[in-house]
Design a protein around this motif. Sequence first.
Motif, short mmCIF file in Angstrom:
data_model
loop_
_atom_site.label_atom_id
_atom_site.label_comp_id
_atom_site.label_asym_id
_atom_site.label_seq_id
_atom_site.Cartn_x
_atom_site.Cartn_y
_atom_site.Cartn_z
N THR A 174 0.84 -1.21 0.00
CA THR A 174 0.00 0.00 0.00
C THR A 174 0.87 1.26 0.00
O THR A 174 0.52 2.27 -0.60
N THR A 177 2.17 1.68 -3.66
CA THR A 177 1.19 2.22 -4.61
C THR A 177 0.88 3.69 -4.29
O THR A 177 0.70 4.50 -5.18
N ASP A 178 0.86 4.04 -3.00
CA ASP A 178 0.61 5.43 -2.64
C ASP A 178 1.76 6.35 -3.06
O ASP A 178 1.55 7.49 -3.47
N TYR A 180 3.70 5.79 -5.60
CA TYR A 180 3.54 5.91 -7.05
C TYR A 180 2.46 6.96 -7.37
O TYR A 180 2.62 7.77 -8.29
#
Length: 294
Positions: A174, A177-178, A180
């Motif tokens: 998580t 992805t955050d 990114y």
Amino acid sequence: MRDQADSLRNLMRQTQEVRRTRPPSGEAARVITICSGKGGVGKTSITLSLAYAMMQRGARVLVLDADLGMANVEVLLGTSSAYNLLHVIRGMKSLRDVVVEGPRGLRWIPGGSGVAELADLTADQLHSLVASFGELDATTDVLLIDTGAGISRTVTSFIQAADEAIVICTPEPTSITDAYGVIKTVSAGERPIPLSLLVNRAVNDREAMDVGRGVQRAARRFLNRDVSVLGYLPEDPLVARAVRAQQPFFLMQPSARVSRSVDQVAAKLIHQEQEGARPKGLGAFIKRFASFFE
Ligand SMILES: Nc1ncnc2c1ncn2[C@@H]1O[C@H](COP(=O)(O)OP(=O)(O)OP(=O)(O)O)[C@@H](O)[C@H]1O
Ligand SMILES: [Mg+2]
């Protein structure tokens, strides 16, 4: 005679003022935003330890606590402040008055509720804030901005207004992805801000490298964006202990692995030649920040 003495005194005062407001190297302070997508990844701990590591290497560092309600820096330094940026914006205090001198001379600015107010300045307030931040250029090489979690408009504006940004993530999916997500948002902005990634809480070098390269590859492939990997910091129980003791981990145990890694990051940052324009300083930074809310 008296006139002459007066004008001489005036001239001396003016010269001193010029000297005081101009950086000795002739360069303006470099502004670096520390951000993450996901919260709790180590931004504040790293900002402060990095500040000390850079100071130890001779840089004159100033920290801005730009976390909207949590006053993170204050808690982690174990110091308190009666005033913050809001008092400066409202004209009740000068910026010099609210700069706090923390342990071992670390200078920092409590943002407090003034951070929200930055988005809604009158022309007069902006003018005086730009001037007072500009004055700090003379005594500052680097401004590190500790932001709050998430990518609010305020946080993206700090990133967009600064000279460069460091995105912190951990190996958690998580968090990756955050991170990114932050890179994607920043890449869509008008200014091409140099971005670098710092992987924190890695169990080993291999894991850290995989995370760093993965994000780098995704940014290149899907966003056509170069992100450099600034470094890796290991998982270390010292960090949590330091938080509980309200002391930056770099000061608490400079020889710990995580402290040495932060020192490497500090060295890299100091020697790094960032691409793009040279820093325009703290006044210009505030002006740019405010322009995003016009
Ligand atoms: N390298 C590390 N090793 C072990 N624990 C760590 C490390 N880095 C951070 N932590 C843990 O994560 C916690 C959160 O750190 P910190 O407050 O610096 O994060 P933050 O990103 O500033 O959080 P927020 O988004 O809430 O402002 C620390 O209290 C510590 O327990
Ligand atoms: Mg924080």
